[in-house]
Design a protein around this motif. Structure first.
Motif, PDB file in Angstrom:
ATOM      1  N   VAL B 135      -1.625   3.665 -80.483  1.00 40.04           N
ATOM      2  CA  VAL B 135      -1.255   4.974 -81.026  1.00 40.04           C
ATOM      3  C   VAL B 135      -0.752   5.928 -79.961  1.00 40.04           C
ATOM      4  CG1 VAL B 135      -2.822   4.811 -82.991  1.00 40.04           C
ATOM      5  CG2 VAL B 135      -3.629   5.774 -80.842  1.00 40.04           C
ATOM      6  N   ALA B 136      -1.022   5.617 -78.720  1.00 36.19           N
ATOM      7  CA  ALA B 136      -0.553   6.505 -77.657  1.00 36.19           C
ATOM      8  C   ALA B 136      -0.304   5.705 -76.388  1.00 36.19           C
ATOM      9  CB  ALA B 136      -1.566   7.614 -77.391  1.00 36.19           C
ATOM     10  N   PHE B 137       0.663   6.143 -75.634  1.00 30.73           N
ATOM     11  CA  PHE B 137       0.993   5.505 -74.361  1.00 30.73           C
ATOM     12  C   PHE B 137       1.051   6.580 -73.293  1.00 30.73           C
ATOM     13  CE2 PHE B 137       4.231   3.731 -71.381  1.00 30.73           C
ATOM     14  CZ  PHE B 137       3.437   2.695 -70.881  1.00 30.73           C
ATOM     15  N   LEU B 138       0.188   6.445 -72.299  1.00 36.17           N
ATOM     16  CA  LEU B 138       0.042   7.494 -71.302  1.00 36.17           C
ATOM     17  C   LEU B 138       0.456   7.017 -69.922  1.00 36.17           C
ATOM     18  CD1 LEU B 138      -3.532   8.539 -72.450  1.00 36.17           C
ATOM     19  CD2 LEU B 138      -1.336   9.296 -73.361  1.00 36.17           C
ATOM     20  N   GLU B 139       1.205   7.850 -69.228  1.00 40.23           N
ATOM     21  CA  GLU B 139       1.654   7.503 -67.888  1.00 40.23           C
ATOM     22  C   GLU B 139       1.355   8.653 -66.935  1.00 40.23           C
ATOM     23  OE1 GLU B 139       5.726   5.189 -68.327  1.00 40.23           O
ATOM     24  OE2 GLU B 139       5.583   6.818 -69.775  1.00 40.23           O
ATOM     25  N   ASP B 140       0.768   8.323 -65.799  1.00 38.83           N
ATOM     26  CA  ASP B 140       0.509   9.323 -64.760  1.00 38.83           C
ATOM     27  C   ASP B 140       1.126   8.862 -63.445  1.00 38.83           C
ATOM     28  OD1 ASP B 140      -1.458  11.349 -65.998  1.00 38.83           O
ATOM     29  OD2 ASP B 140      -2.325   9.424 -66.551  1.00 38.83           O
ATOM     30  N   THR B 141       1.697   9.812 -62.747  1.00 36.14           N
ATOM     31  CA  THR B 141       2.285   9.513 -61.445  1.00 36.14           C
ATOM     32  C   THR B 141       1.795  10.535 -60.442  1.00 36.14           C
ATOM     33  OG1 THR B 141       4.263   8.682 -62.553  1.00 36.14           O
ATOM     34  CG2 THR B 141       4.420   9.116 -60.210  1.00 36.14           C
ATOM     35  N   LEU B 142       1.212  10.047 -59.329  1.00 39.08           N
ATOM     36  CA  LEU B 142       0.709  11.004 -58.353  1.00 39.08           C
ATOM     37  C   LEU B 142       0.831  10.462 -56.938  1.00 39.08           C
ATOM     38  CD1 LEU B 142      -3.159  11.097 -58.961  1.00 39.08           C
ATOM     39  CD2 LEU B 142      -1.627   9.744 -60.321  1.00 39.08           C
ATOM     40  N   PRO B 143       0.865  11.362 -55.972  1.00 30.27           N
ATOM     41  CA  PRO B 143       1.027  10.945 -54.582  1.00 30.27           C
ATOM     42  C   PRO B 143      -0.144  10.075 -54.132  1.00 30.27           C
ATOM     43  CG  PRO B 143       1.355  13.309 -54.806  1.00 30.27           C
ATOM     44  CD  PRO B 143       0.818  12.830 -56.100  1.00 30.27           C
ATOM     45  N   VAL B 182      10.947  12.878 -79.514  1.00 23.89           N
ATOM     46  CA  VAL B 182      12.052  12.129 -78.922  1.00 23.89           C
ATOM     47  C   VAL B 182      12.105  10.704 -79.448  1.00 23.89           C
ATOM     48  CG1 VAL B 182      11.975  13.437 -76.779  1.00 23.89           C
ATOM     49  CG2 VAL B 182      10.618  11.372 -77.012  1.00 23.89           C
ATOM     50  N   ALA B 183      13.267  10.120 -79.302  1.00 20.13           N
ATOM     51  CA  ALA B 183      13.429   8.704 -79.613  1.00 20.13           C
ATOM     52  C   ALA B 183      12.912   7.893 -78.431  1.00 20.13           C
ATOM     53  CB  ALA B 183      14.894   8.396 -79.880  1.00 20.13           C
ATOM     54  N   THR B 184      12.163   6.866 -78.721  1.00 21.26           N
ATOM     55  CA  THR B 184      11.504   6.113 -77.657  1.00 21.26           C
ATOM     56  C   THR B 184      12.473   5.280 -76.842  1.00 21.26           C
ATOM     57  OG1 THR B 184      11.073   4.370 -79.265  1.00 21.26           O
ATOM     58  CG2 THR B 184       9.298   5.910 -78.802  1.00 21.26           C
ATOM     59  N   GLU B 185      12.180   5.184 -75.562  1.00 25.38           N
ATOM     60  CA  GLU B 185      12.874   4.235 -74.698  1.00 25.38           C
ATOM     61  C   GLU B 185      12.238   2.862 -74.884  1.00 25.38           C
ATOM     62  OE1 GLU B 185      12.360   5.783 -70.821  1.00 25.38           O
ATOM     63  OE2 GLU B 185      12.824   7.821 -71.436  1.00 25.38           O
ATOM     64  N   THR B 186      12.878   1.896 -74.295  1.00 27.28           N
ATOM     65  CA  THR B 186      12.432   0.516 -74.554  1.00 27.28           C
ATOM     66  C   THR B 186      11.005   0.243 -74.094  1.00 27.28           C
ATOM     67  OG1 THR B 186      13.467  -0.133 -72.474  1.00 27.28           O
ATOM     68  CG2 THR B 186      14.764  -0.424 -74.478  1.00 27.28           C
ATOM     69  N   HIS B 187      10.679   0.631 -72.867  1.00 24.99           N
ATOM     70  CA  HIS B 187       9.358   0.239 -72.362  1.00 24.99           C
ATOM     71  C   HIS B 187       8.239   0.928 -73.123  1.00 24.99           C
ATOM     72  CE1 HIS B 187       9.447   4.016 -70.085  1.00 24.99           C
ATOM     73  NE2 HIS B 187       8.179   3.826 -69.804  1.00 24.99           N
ATOM     74  N   ILE B 188       8.548   2.091 -73.669  1.00 21.40           N
ATOM     75  CA  ILE B 188       7.538   2.793 -74.459  1.00 21.40           C
ATOM     76  C   ILE B 188       7.431   2.185 -75.852  1.00 21.40           C
ATOM     77  CG2 ILE B 188       6.984   5.000 -75.530  1.00 21.40           C
ATOM     78  CD1 ILE B 188       8.401   6.214 -72.973  1.00 21.40           C
ATOM     79  N   ALA B 189       8.556   1.840 -76.384  1.00 19.26           N
ATOM     80  CA  ALA B 189       8.555   1.198 -77.702  1.00 19.26           C
ATOM     81  C   ALA B 189       7.772  -0.116 -77.649  1.00 19.26           C
ATOM     82  CB  ALA B 189       9.991   0.943 -78.158  1.00 19.26           C
ATOM     83  N   ARG B 190       7.967  -0.832 -76.584  1.00 19.81           N
ATOM     84  CA  ARG B 190       7.254  -2.106 -76.437  1.00 19.81           C
ATOM     85  C   ARG B 190       5.744  -1.866 -76.370  1.00 19.81           C
ATOM     86  NH1 ARG B 190      10.735  -4.899 -73.123  1.00 19.81           N
ATOM     87  NH2 ARG B 190      10.063  -3.552 -71.431  1.00 19.81           N
ATOM     88  N   ALA B 191       5.346  -0.877 -75.613  1.00 19.37           N
ATOM     89  CA  ALA B 191       3.915  -0.611 -75.473  1.00 19.37           C
ATOM     90  C   ALA B 191       3.287  -0.167 -76.787  1.00 19.37           C
ATOM     91  CB  ALA B 191       3.690   0.452 -74.397  1.00 19.37           C
TER      92      ALA B 191
END
Lengths: 244, 244
Positions: B135-143, B182-191
């Motif tokens: 139901v959700a796909f979460l991405e975090d990016t940090l130093p 937004v319309a999903t990108e591929t890697h998000i749609a896959r997840a």
DNA sequence: TTACACTGAGTTGTCAGACAACTTGACCGG
DNA sequence: CCGGTCAAGTTGTCTGACAACTCAGTGTAA
């Protein structure tokens, strides 16, 4: 006449101006210096600073000083401020015009009746267009005691919110808003020229007066890609000054 | 030890408790009475009240009194508070579990580099499942200077935010968040097990430390229908105390 | 009776000055 | 080099007072 009432507003603006010139991490002058510079007492200054602190724009550390976390301007243009779509669209650089609209009296549904407490309600809907196509569909529902059909039509510029603000009668305070991505119902799909079932962004709001009464219910549907809403979120939980 | 530091927190909680027992439109006791009841000075009480006023929960009218607009509890569970998805899901009564996740070091893109100022970044993604489906796909990016791969994996419970809060090192302050459909990108749609191009709700956040530095970038995608976000919006513009 | 000016009590807004608690860096003695 | 002490500067809180404002009640005059 009323020097006083405007003092906190003036101070708030001055302080906001100062903050907007600083960068995150910068340190503000000490409170005694600031209060002297602004010509107010330290207590008054502190109350003004507290509003910015509550909004997460500055942070105070006892024995150290006060620091800028976020300059304003960012959040003054954010979702937390309730404003008409026209204003919003202008801010994000989108040229919009009002398309078809509808103003009529309708009987209240059960849920509407429990909130607005009137059997007959004024229903206002309108389509917002950009680049020649509908991008948003807005619906407002409010008691006839708040606004009659004739009164609105006499000076309807497009936004019910703007109308109420201009009239000033029920002094508006807050709107509890819910954000969802939903599949469109038929009447909304028709208005937006999309297929029934397509996904749109929906903002559902309950508008409260300063006295705490429910003034209006609103439902806004936005086509994906045209609108982006910004919001400043504060870290909750164990952090200082926070509830619970 | 430190009676003082906790005073404003205690007062804030007490005042919040009082407000939560009142209804919209109710009038609070006068400031002298309240300050005496809480055992603080009027100045301190007023600062505490100011925080609630800033949040739009109460309204003060000179010469008249202070009134409840919105009892808290509503907005303490709102979007304006930054918290982990796990906490959020529990609040809205959704049972969730973490699905596949990924932790790796990646080179920074140009936009990431300008914000985080490090060439190599820690990338954390995870899928949230409810009712047996993502139901959700979460991405975090940090130093990497903020958080190394080893450090995170040693005690990874699912939420990067919770991890940072628990460690307490970069003391977090705010997150500037953008909400879009937004319309999903591929890697998000896959997840999320949906078609590429399907519309989802996206929250894009920039997390700031108390010092004003950018700590992390996050991007969350939510399947329509499972999540609803609430928000308390305040009337802006010419109203009292507002900027501009 | 009605309309209107006035008064007074109660409220929030602002002020001044003071002291407490805290942080930090400099200084000094080991 | 290390650690303790001290002092200056900052935010946090308190006290008491006065100003500005609202509102209900009162009295007066039309």
């Amino acid at each position: 006449m009323s020097h006083q009432t405007q003092l906190s507003q003036r101070l708030h603006r001055q302080l906001g101006d100062l903050l907007s010139e600083l960068s995150p991490g910068d340190r503000l002058p000490s409170e005694p210096k600031l209060s002297k510079a602004f010509g107010v007492s330290r207590a008054t200054l502190r109350e003004a600073m507290r509003t910015f602190e509550t909004q997460g724009l500055i942070q105070r550390r006892q024995g150290v000083g006060t620091f800028v976390v976020h300059p304003p301007g960012v959040m003054d243009a954010g979702l937390e401020v309730l404003e008409s779509i026209e204003t919003l669209a202008e801010r994000i650089g989108l040229e919009v015009s009002m398309g078809a609209y509808e103003v009529e009296v309708r009987p209240a549904t059960a849920s509407q009746l429990s909130l607005l407490k009137e059997p007959e309600l004024l229903y206002v809907s309108r389509v917002i267009e950009a680049e020649g196509r509908p991008v948003a569909f807005l619906e407002d529902t409010l008691p006839l005691s708040v606004l009659s059909k004739e009164e609105l039509l006499a000076d309807f510029t497009g936004s019910v919110l703007d109308f109420l603000l201009k009239r000033g009668d029920p002094s508006l305070a807050t709107s509890e808003t819910e954000i969802q991505a939903v599949a469109t119902e038929t009447h909304i799909a028709r208005a937006l020229h999309i297929q029934c079932g397509d996904v749109v962004l929906r903002l559902q709001g309950t508008l409260y007066s300063a006295e705490g009464a429910v003034v209006a219910l609103s439902q806004s549907h936005f086509l994906p890609g045209y609108f982006r809403f910004r919001l400043l979120r504060r870290v909750g939980a164990l952090e200082k000054g926070q509830r619970f």
